[in-house]
Design an enzyme around this catalytic site. Structure first.
Site, PDB file in Angstrom:
ATOM      1  N   HIS A 117      12.204 -37.883  -8.764  1.00  0.00           N
ATOM      2  CA  HIS A 117      11.355 -37.233  -9.758  1.00  0.00           C
ATOM      3  C   HIS A 117      10.161 -36.566  -9.080  1.00  0.00           C
ATOM      4  CE1 HIS A 117      13.431 -38.896 -13.148  1.00  0.00           C
ATOM      5  NE2 HIS A 117      13.104 -40.150 -12.896  1.00  0.00           N
ATOM      6  N   HIS A 128      10.560 -49.841 -17.985  1.00  0.00           N
ATOM      7  CA  HIS A 128       9.956 -48.915 -18.946  1.00  0.00           C
ATOM      8  C   HIS A 128      11.025 -48.313 -19.839  1.00  0.00           C
ATOM      9  CE1 HIS A 128      10.942 -46.106 -15.563  1.00  0.00           C
ATOM     10  NE2 HIS A 128      11.278 -45.293 -16.568  1.00  0.00           N
ATOM     11  N   TYR A 178      20.466 -41.907 -13.283  1.00  0.00           N
ATOM     12  CA  TYR A 178      20.685 -42.108 -14.710  1.00  0.00           C
ATOM     13  C   TYR A 178      22.184 -42.245 -14.955  1.00  0.00           C
ATOM     14  CZ  TYR A 178      15.860 -40.635 -15.492  1.00  0.00           C
ATOM     15  OH  TYR A 178      14.494 -40.537 -15.471  1.00  0.00           O
ATOM     16  N   HIS A 208       3.998 -45.444 -15.080  1.00  0.00           N
ATOM     17  CA  HIS A 208       4.193 -45.442 -16.529  1.00  0.00           C
ATOM     18  C   HIS A 208       4.890 -46.727 -16.969  1.00  0.00           C
ATOM     19  CE1 HIS A 208       8.003 -44.067 -14.988  1.00  0.00           C
ATOM     20  NE2 HIS A 208       8.544 -43.827 -16.160  1.00  0.00           N
ATOM     21  N   GLU A 221      18.464 -46.246 -16.613  1.00  0.00           N
ATOM     22  CA  GLU A 221      17.993 -45.729 -15.325  1.00  0.00           C
ATOM     23  C   GLU A 221      17.846 -46.888 -14.351  1.00  0.00           C
ATOM     24  OE1 GLU A 221      14.237 -43.174 -13.410  1.00  0.00           O
ATOM     25  OE2 GLU A 221      13.990 -44.217 -15.319  1.00  0.00           O
ATOM     26  N   HIS A 257      16.367 -43.481 -22.488  1.00  0.00           N
ATOM     27  CA  HIS A 257      16.854 -44.479 -21.533  1.00  0.00           C
ATOM     28  C   HIS A 257      15.926 -45.683 -21.461  1.00  0.00           C
ATOM     29  CE1 HIS A 257      14.037 -42.293 -18.806  1.00  0.00           C
ATOM     30  NE2 HIS A 257      13.861 -43.495 -18.275  1.00  0.00           N
TER      31      HIS A 257
END
Length: 309
Positions: free
Chosen positions: A248, A154, A257, A201, A267, A216
């Protein structure tokens, strides 16, 4: 086949400051597989377990950052329909011929209100993952080279008018909102996380005054142990780590990161939950955004918010 329309993220093209230094970094440290170079002096990579010819492309430039981000669709007919639907929605499109990128078919490119170039395509050569399609083993030696993610997963984009970009992805391309962070007015979104399938996501946005910025590109690992191994490899190679390893709150993934030699943030993460289009989106209030982004630390650092390319 139940999954139709937009299937998944397909490829991203990034600008780097020193091409050969970046080739060494992405090949040896991140562990991507180089699959080709073209007449434009672009270098193509895939993760070891991806089957399509490429997912990550770099080119040398005077300024680091993002050129474009692409999604694969299920057929040429869907590509044609999405282009027509985008134009009917008022979005200008450009057709890029097959072969302009190595082993990649026609692409439809358009700019979204946040200032980013997005592409759709239906065809890319299947080069496999080094395992046979009949009775394969579990992994190859490439799974142990460098950090060795299993896919380019992503992207997080920074720019203005994120609600207008969100509408294009929802109304035309069939994405849905999974989570969002609202500002003090409890109406305006600071950040949004969108999915085209059943992942937490495939694309995210943060509201930002400058258009066309990238926070990122994310690569997926298979386990928390692989995230910790990635941290070791980064330290051994003196990679600048921005944050992590940590978890997260939003999406519940575990993460690190870090920065490539040009200052592009990437990431390496694993986990996160499965989502479905009929679920109510999860809302985070801005006073809890620190816990939402970094669940253990419960606070953000200034560099994480402000450093983009």
């Amino acid at each position: 086949m139940a999954l139709t329309g937009v299937l998944r993220p397909g490829h991203v093209q990034m600008r780097v400051l020193d091409l050969e230094e970046s080739v060494k970094f992405y090949g040896d440290v991140l562990g991507l597989v180089e699959t080709g170079r073209d007449a434009q002096n672009r270098v193509y990579f895939k993760t070891w377990d991806e089957r399509d010819h490429n997912s990550f492309i770099i080119r040398q430039a005077d300024k680091a950052g993002l050129d474009f981000y692409a999604f694969k669709v299920d057929s040429k007919a869907s590509l044609d329909k999405f282009e027509a639907d985008l134009r009917a929605y008022g979005v200008s499109t450009e057709r890029i011929p097959a072969g302009e990128m190595l082993e990649t078919g026609e692409r439809v490119r358009f700019e979204i209100p946040s200032g980013h170039l997005i592409e759709l395509y239906a065809e890319k050569k299947d080069v496999g993952n080094g395992l046979p399609y009949v009775n394969p083993e579990a992994w190859t030696a490439l799974a142990e080279k460098g950090i060795a993610p299993i896919r380019m997963d992503h992207i997080l984009l920074y720019g203005p008018d994120i609600e207008k970009s969100q509408k294009i992805f929802e109304d035309v391309l069939g994405f849905y909102l999974v989570e969002h962070v609202v500002l003090e007015d409890d109406t305006t979104d600071l950040a949004i996380w969108l999915s085209c399938a059943t992942k937490a996501h495939d694309l995210a946005f943060v509201r930002h005054p400058e258009p066309g910025k990238v926070h990122h590109v994310a690569f997926q690992l298979e386990s928390w142990e692989r995230v910790l191994r990635a941290a070791d490899i980064m330290t051994m190679n003196k990679v600048t780590i921005d944050m992590g390893p940590t978890r997260h709150g939003i999406t519940r993934g575990t993460t690190i990161y870090a920065f490539d030699p040009s200052g592009n943030r990437f990431e390496t993460y694993c986990g996160g939950y499965s989502s479905y289009p009929d679920w109510q989106p999860i809302k985070w209030t801005v006073d809890e955004v620190g816990r939402g982004i970094f669940y253990h630390d419960r606070k953000l650092n200034d560099a994480f918010l402000s450093v983009v390319t």
